[in-house]
Design a protein around this motif. Structure first.
Motif: not given
Lengths: 378, 595
Positions: A51-63, A86-95
């Motif tokens: 359950p701990e909320s991830p500070a970074t989220v990264y959407f990779g692929g694919g596109t 708070g999910a992705g609060r520090a950084e949320t990246t999308l390819e």
């Protein structure tokens, strides 16, 4: 339980590039709908367990940028339901592919919480782009990068190197001149089974080595430092999400073929790998591999030595319960004597020469090390 | 039934096996459907290399023109100089030989050597001039050479074509007429010669014997003369070509016996089998225990295979008493065995069998001869492994084996052959002209002709030169140990012994060859040859410029780790020395040709 990062795999592409050996497929509406549905379910299940909320989220692929706004919204909602706002609060990246966004789209992405785009520009030269089979031309690609920056997003631009006929320096300068603060450079590799392999495309090893060295000197002029084998950033602009991989920190992973590394199943954690899309849609569970001390040591060297910060050798030796000087004495002597690695402040780092030959360094480590258990018995 | 025991001897490629095949056909011992070329060579490797290793005996029945039927025992002999002793013992089982000479090539070195071997054994020689179907065949010329060079009268020489079968029957008639039958007493204590043996998983050792006196049958108690071991005979028989059980083997006959013998070393070639109750006091002369002369280290590539290598060596030894092995340890290669062989070909065969039949991946060190050493404190011992040579300050003297070498070649190549022999530290003893051909007799260190000598001799003479040699004696020499350093570390398994005058050339050649075969690695690697602390020669294995994969993100980690581990496992015939991967070829760098 710490899980600071979350990876989301989006396997869809508008077209298949001739050099790509990633898990990807062409977009198909029915399939995408089932994908989103399954991803929502997986986010719910994984967040219940971790359950701990991830500070970074990264959407990779694919596109990932080929998902529609509505689809992306569904996915983001699922993440928020599982891990909170708070999910992705520090950084949320999308390819993102350069042709998949305009000003309106960029605003929508920002609104969803995306802070960073990883843009697959590959080159700022039309001939090189055509060779690579990319659908965008140089002008459209550079324009897209400029738009992303204007929209207030951080941009990480991918540039490919060692393509036959390519002027690497010109490509890098055109990108850096836009004010990009993070560049990833990858040499073209011809993987077995790809269309390039079937066409007999070859990479000239000398051109490859030249490009590797040139990238370092050209990007340094723009204040971008090599902080990992293939990644350059201005101070503070590094990819926080990718650093979790290279630092051996835990991360969650959802989506077909996504991997995860979690601090469970033993002192050195467990790596998970989701099945490919068909089995994943059917609800099949990931493969799990608990790491041994030897696995862990090798992985830490393998990933940590790729970075400018290197590995915390003293901490690592404490954790695995063995000294590198006992596990691989000849290796440690040779890599330091030949100035490939250096030890300072309790850390082990690759020198520029070592970074350029890191796979050879690691092969030699694997070839000459003794197992840690045996080392302890001795 | 009257008996003729004979063998076929020839220079290599003069048609020995083809003639044997034709004889088998004519005596109807092999049906057409079972016929394979070179019937007598049974071991797979023998067939592949076109050489004979075992002296297989075959019983044939021949009805002569006179109407009388004869028992022929045809004994095939090994066809390589490594196996000279085995040939001499196989000949010891015969009364006569067919000396096959290629009508186009004439007399060659092994023709002479084999003829002398037959004469030494008191055998009648029946010349067979083969390949008369060839356009270049010169039968009178071959007969003239035979008389002039070997001193064998050509009156009874039979011209044939073993290939087409022409005139082969005349050979069999000549066997009946010109080769003597066996002598000996039937009613007498058993006296038989062991001339070869094979190991069979079900019956134990099958010993090939020739009975000189008495008889041997099942349940007889027999004694092996050299060891004093007493055995009870289980079965006796002969080959036609499949093993056939007989009631007994009697005086003059050739065949086999089994007695539940576990190791081939108990039935050494040349030994005498006699009656346990009344042993003979006249053993068959000429017995010498098998004596390996070339030694090399064999190490498993994967150290975990050491027990499997030991088992494989033990199994091979059951069938080959001529090779020896004992454990040795190398700093560089770990645990392995020092193995002794009859020669380089024998070493090759053993190694090939270990890899093929036992699925082992091996590293072999360079084969070398045995040196005799005396240290300053008066101790004398043999050195089989160059790394065991004492340091110069403790060395009183070191001696190397010399051989008497005879080279036979057309006169236009004599100059180049003499140059080569001089380079090999040979000393000329004689030069004999036989028409347009010359026989060079030299005394030369065995170690010098071990590697590339034969190939170079062949190439400088366009294939016309032939050679043979016999062990002579040990002679003291100014010999030094050359060490090889890889990545500045001495690799004990690479040390060799060479004459001081040639040390620089040998060292240069070794390091150059090693630098070619060691794959490029993460840093440049110096390869050096040294005597004591003094570096003679140096070469460098260059480093890769760039050797790093561009991507390593979360999903790549497991795959990349597995790849690294797999690459290590996949290294057959590669040995890790420190951090450097050294392939098998590097250990044999000293064998690389000098040209």
């Amino acid at each position: 339980m710490v899980a600071p990062a979350l990876y989301v795999h989006v396997p869809f592409c508008p077209s298949i590039c001739p050099y790509c050996d990633f898990h990807k497929m062409l977009r198909n509406e029915g399939l995408v709908a089932r994908y989103v549905e399954r991803l929502e379910a997986e986010a719910a299940a994984v967040s219940a367990a971790f359950p701990e909320s991830p500070a970074t989220v990264y959407f990779g692929g694919g596109t990932p940028s080929h998902l529609t706004d509505a689809e992306l919204t569904s996915v983001f909602s699922a993440l928020r339901r599982g891990w909170g706002a708070g999910a992705g609060r520090a950084e949320t990246t999308l390819e993102a592919d350069p042709l998949t966004f305009d000003e309106r789209r960029l605003a929508a992405l920002r609104a969803l919480g995306v802070t960073r785009l990883s843009i697959g520009l590959q080159s700022a030269d039309d001939a090189t782009l055509r060779f690579l089979g990319r659908v965008h031309d140089a002008a459209a690609g550079l324009e897209a990068v400029a738009l992303a920056l204007e929209a207030g997003l951080r941009a990480n631009v991918d540039v490919i190197m060692a393509v036959p006929g390519q002027d690497v320096e010109r490509d890098l300068r055109r990108v850096a001149d836009l004010g990009v603060r993070h560049v990833s450079v990858y040499s073209l590799t011809v993987e077995p089974g790809t269309p390039f392999a079937r066409r007999g495309v070859r990479v000239d090893p000398e051109a490859d080595a030249d490009a590797f060295e040139l990238a370092g000197s050209v990007l340094a002029e723009y204040g971008l430092q090599r902080y990992e084998v293939s990644n350059f950033a201005a101070p503070g602009e590094e990819s926080l999400h990718n650093l979790t991989y290279w630092r051996g920190e835990p991360y969650l992973g959802i989506g077909p073929s996504a991997s995860a590394y979690l601090p469970v199943g033993g002192p050195f954690g467990t790596r998970y790998k989701n099945p490919p899309i068909k089995a994943w849609l059917a609800g099949e569970t990931p493969e799990a591999e608990a790491l041994s001390a030897d696995d862990y040591l090798l992985e830490r060297l393998m990933t940590g030595l790729r970075t400018r910060e290197g590995v915390d050798l003293e901490g690592l030796e404490r954790r695995v319960g063995a000294k590198l000087a006992n596990v691989a004495p000849a290796w440690l002597r040779d890599v330091t004597r030949h100035a490939l690695l250096e030890r300072t402040d309790g850390r082990l780092r690759a020198t520029p020469a070592g970074l350029e030959r890191l796979d050879g360094v690691l092969r030699a480590f694997v070839g000459s090390r003794t197992a840690i258990a045996a080392d302890r018995r001795a | 039934m009257e008996i003729r025991n004979f063998s076929i001897i020839a220079h290599v490629d003069h048609g020995k096996s083809t003639l044997a095949d034709r004889i088998l056909e004519l005596t109807e011992s092999v049906s057409e459907r079972d016929r394979r070329d070179q019937m007598l060579d049974s071991l797979e490797l023998e067939r592949e290399r076109g050489i004979t290793i075992k002296a297989t005996p075959m019983r044939l029945h021949y009805t002569a023109d006179s109407g009388q039927t004869y028992q022929f025992n045809l004994i095939d002999t090994p066809g390589h100089v490594d196996f000279n002793y085995e040939v001499s013992r196989a000949l010891g089982a015969c009364e006569g030989v067919l000396l096959v000479i290629d009508a186009a090539q004439g007399v060659e070195a092994q023709t002479i050597q084999n003829a002398y071997l037959a004469a030494d054994n008191g055998l009648e020689i029946l010349p067979v001039i083969n390949k008369i179907d060839l356009p270049a065949a010169d039968v009178p010329g071959a007969i003239a050479e035979l008389e002039e060079i070997i001193g064998v009268p050509g009156d009874h020489a039979v011209p044939v074509s073993a290939k087409t079968g022409e005139n082969v029957r005349a050979v069999l008639e000549a066997v009946v007429r010109h080769l003597p039958g066996p002598k000996g007493e039937r009613v007498a204590p058993l006296r038989a010669l062991i001339f070869d043996a094979v190991y069979d998983a079900y019956q134990g050792v099958i010993a090939f014997i020739r009975v000189f006196d008495g008889t041997i049958k099942a349940k007889d108690r027999v004694l092996i003369h050299s060891t004093g071991k007493v055995l009870e005979v289980e079965r006796v028989g002969f080959f036609r070509p499949e093993p056939t059980v007989a009631a007994e083997l009697s005086v003059g006959e050739v065949g086999w016996f089994t007695a539940g013998i576990k190791e081939i070393a108990d039935t050494q070639i040349g030994d005498t089998v006699t009656s346990a109750d009344s042993p003979t006091d006249r053993p068959v002369p000429g017995f010498k225990p098998a004596m390996p002369v070339v030694f090399s280290g064999l190490y498993p590539t994967d150290t975990e295979d050491y027990p499997r290598l030991r088992e494989a060596l033990e199994k091979l030894r059951l069938n080959d008493a001529a090779f020896s092995f004992e454990p040795e340890t190398s700093e560089a290669l770990g645990f392995g065995f020092r193995c002794g062989f009859l020669g380089l070909l024998h070493a090759d065969i053993v190694q090939a069998r270990l890899e093929r039949e036992f699925d082992l991946s091996l590293i072999a060190t360079a084969p070398g001869v045995v040196y005799k050493v005396v240290t300053t404190d008066g101790a004398a011992f043999d050195v089989q492994n160059p790394s065991e040579l004492p340091t110069p300050d403790r060395l009183e003297s070191i001696s190397e084996p010399f051989v008497a070498l005879s080279v036979f070649l057309p006169e236009e190549y004599v100059g180049s052959a003499m140059g080569l022999l001089q380079e090999k530290r040979g000393e000329m003893k004689d030069m004999i002209y036989h028409g347009h051909r010359v026989e060079l007799r030299y005394e030369v260190p065995f170690g010098e002709i071990l590697y590339d000598f034969h190939d170079r001799l062949k190439s400088l003479s366009r294939g016309y030169a032939s050679m043979d040699y016999q062990f002579l004696e040990y002679r003291a020499g100014d010999l030094v140990k050359i060490d090889v350093l890889v990545n500045e570390e001495k690799v004990d398994a690479l040390s060799i012994i060479a004459h001081r005058d040639k040390a620089y050339d040998v060292g240069r050649r070794m390091v150059d060859r090693m630098a070619e075969v060691i794959p490029r690695q993460m840093f440049s690697i110096p390869v050096q040859a040294a005597i004591g602390g003094k570096i003679l020669a140096r070469a460098t294995v260059k480093a890769f410029r760039k050797d790093v994969l561009a991507k390593c993100y979360g999903g790549d980690i497991t795959r990349k780790k597995k790849l690294l581990e797999k690459q290590k496992k996949g290294k057959a015939r590669m040995k890790q020395i420190g951090t450097v991967e050294v392939p098998q070829e590097a250990f044999l760098a000293v064998l690389s040709t000098e040209e």
